[in-house]
Design an enzyme around this catalytic site. Sequence first.
Site, PDB file in Angstrom:
ATOM      1  N   SER A   8       0.852  -1.197   0.000  1.00 21.22           N
ATOM      2  CA  SER A   8       0.000   0.000   0.000  1.00 21.22           C
ATOM      3  C   SER A   8       0.884   1.241   0.000  1.00 21.22           C
ATOM      4  CB  SER A   8      -0.954  -0.011   1.196  1.00 21.22           C
ATOM      5  OG  SER A   8      -0.257  -0.232   2.393  1.00 21.22           O
ATOM      6  N   GLU A  10       1.005   5.476   0.828  1.00 21.61           N
ATOM      7  CA  GLU A  10       0.355   6.579   1.553  1.00 21.61           C
ATOM      8  C   GLU A  10       0.658   7.930   0.888  1.00 21.61           C
ATOM      9  OE1 GLU A  10       0.381   6.303   5.864  1.00 21.61           O
ATOM     10  OE2 GLU A  10       0.873   8.435   5.982  1.00 21.61           O
ATOM     11  N   ALA A  44      -3.586  17.018  11.047  1.00 21.75           N
ATOM     12  CA  ALA A  44      -3.732  17.038  12.495  1.00 21.75           C
ATOM     13  C   ALA A  44      -4.976  17.835  12.883  1.00 21.75           C
ATOM     14  CB  ALA A  44      -2.484  17.648  13.118  1.00 21.75           C
ATOM     15  N   HIS A  69      -7.657   8.267   5.826  1.00 22.34           N
ATOM     16  CA  HIS A  69      -7.341   8.297   7.257  1.00 22.34           C
ATOM     17  C   HIS A  69      -8.380   9.223   7.885  1.00 22.34           C
ATOM     18  CE1 HIS A  69      -2.756   7.388   6.771  1.00 22.34           C
ATOM     19  NE2 HIS A  69      -3.446   6.843   5.782  1.00 22.34           N
ATOM     20  N   ASP A 101      -3.084  13.725  15.868  1.00 20.58           N
ATOM     21  CA  ASP A 101      -2.341  14.675  16.700  1.00 20.58           C
ATOM     22  C   ASP A 101      -3.047  16.012  16.679  1.00 20.58           C
ATOM     23  OD1 ASP A 101      -0.166  13.147  17.631  1.00 20.58           O
ATOM     24  OD2 ASP A 101       0.723  13.218  15.631  1.00 20.58           O
ATOM     25  N   ALA A 115      -7.948   6.153  19.512  1.00 23.07           N
ATOM     26  CA  ALA A 115      -8.314   5.474  18.266  1.00 23.07           C
ATOM     27  C   ALA A 115      -9.262   4.299  18.509  1.00 23.07           C
ATOM     28  CB  ALA A 115      -7.049   5.008  17.546  1.00 23.07           C
ATOM     29  N   TYR A 137       3.134   0.976  16.562  1.00 23.88           N
ATOM     30  CA  TYR A 137       4.423   1.658  16.768  1.00 23.88           C
ATOM     31  C   TYR A 137       5.485   0.684  17.280  1.00 23.88           C
ATOM     32  CZ  TYR A 137       1.296   5.564  16.299  1.00 23.88           C
ATOM     33  OH  TYR A 137       0.356   6.426  15.802  1.00 23.88           O
ATOM     34  N   HIS A 141       4.814   4.370  20.817  1.00 24.78           N
ATOM     35  CA  HIS A 141       4.314   5.738  20.621  1.00 24.78           C
ATOM     36  C   HIS A 141       4.965   6.678  21.646  1.00 24.78           C
ATOM     37  CE1 HIS A 141       1.366   9.063  20.757  1.00 24.78           C
ATOM     38  NE2 HIS A 141       1.305   8.820  19.467  1.00 24.78           N
ATOM     39  N   LYS A 157      -7.504  -1.650  20.278  1.00 23.68           N
ATOM     40  CA  LYS A 157      -8.005  -1.216  18.962  1.00 23.68           C
ATOM     41  C   LYS A 157      -8.501  -2.430  18.170  1.00 23.68           C
ATOM     42  CE  LYS A 157      -4.199   1.649  18.105  1.00 23.68           C
ATOM     43  NZ  LYS A 157      -3.484   2.799  17.505  1.00 23.68           N
ATOM     44  N   PHE A 208      11.006  14.931  10.741  1.00 22.80           N
ATOM     45  CA  PHE A 208       9.850  14.030  10.919  1.00 22.80           C
ATOM     46  C   PHE A 208      10.105  13.058  12.063  1.00 22.80           C
ATOM     47  CE2 PHE A 208       8.976  14.057   6.086  1.00 22.80           C
ATOM     48  CZ  PHE A 208       8.071  15.082   6.220  1.00 22.80           C
ATOM     49  N   HIS A 258       4.022  -0.998   3.632  1.00 27.02           N
ATOM     50  CA  HIS A 258       3.192   0.207   3.459  1.00 27.02           C
ATOM     51  C   HIS A 258       4.166   1.370   3.273  1.00 27.02           C
ATOM     52  CE1 HIS A 258      -0.086   3.088   4.111  1.00 27.02           C
ATOM     53  NE2 HIS A 258       0.682   3.710   4.988  1.00 27.02           N
TER      54      HIS A 258
END
Length: 280
Positions: A8, A10, A44, A69, A101, A115, A137, A141, A157, A208, A258
Amino acid sequence: MNNELHLSFEFFPPKTEQGRNNLLDVAKELSRFQPDFYSVTYGAGGSTRDNTKHVVKALHDLRFSVAPHLSFGGDDEATILKLLQEYDAMGIKRLVALRGDRPSGMGGGSQMVYANQLVAFIRQHFGNKFHIEVAAYPEIHPEANSYDHDIRYLKGKFDAGANSGLTQYFFNPDAYFYFIEQCERAGITQPIVPGIMPITNFKNLSRFSDNCGAEIPRWVRKRLEAYGDDLESIKAFGLDLVSELCETLLDNGAPGLHFYTMNQTEPTATLLRNLGLDAQ
Ligand code: FAD
């Protein structure tokens, strides 16, 4: 393309018409790799709600499979319900459900909706109409109370109805394999696909990574720093490093890849060709 391999790509929603047209060209170029879906990020705090929707519609109109998203951001239930109804009416079948965020500069006043609550909200209103992806993550996270807490919340989740996970990018494959082991021990059985960030520019990558808590190993950072403004050397080193990462991940059982494309064809296409994953 191997049908078993999940692939996939993004995108983020461009702000201008020109940017949107360029993005559609990128999507057409990347379609040769036969991705399972394209995903489109949500700014965000919901700041790109309409932009995201426009790009999703444009990609969907080109008959690409696309996963918007979304997060509650600062929005109320009625606004998010309406957005979901619009996606449903459009024929969207997959979503990436996030807490998201806060936009930078926005204070920590309101309580953010986790989430797992968004996943439950989608299932409550739409049953099993959507395949729901959630974020994971491998390096944990940045706001998590602890490693185990973060895994527990990820499990929450999936318990709320998510079908699969997409990870934050990372450069150390051991972080992913250990994370998957811990997820399995916690009873998570759903596939968690590693997120891959091509390396093309050290300054952006560094910024980032500091923001999202992804670790650039010290030796990689030193190597990239030493190249200074020599972008060709950064790209060549990045291509070798990330190709090897992808190979190690796939050889050791990762269910797919991804890609964080940054709305560009070449960084992702070069990696996929390097991996022998060119379909034509
Ligand atoms: P959650 O799963 O809700 O977790 C957030 C934090 O809260 C974690 O530290 C977790 O440990 C903790 N937590 C979770 N549940 C609880 C609970 N019940 N009680 C206490 N603590 C809890 N951001 C955007 O703004 N737009 C995007 O489009 C976007 N796309 C992304 C795509 C991917 C694949 C990934 C990996 C990230 C993406 N992000 C995006 C970034 C993401 O929104 C941020 O990392 C955000 O801070 C967390 O979102 P989440 O959905 O993982 O949150």
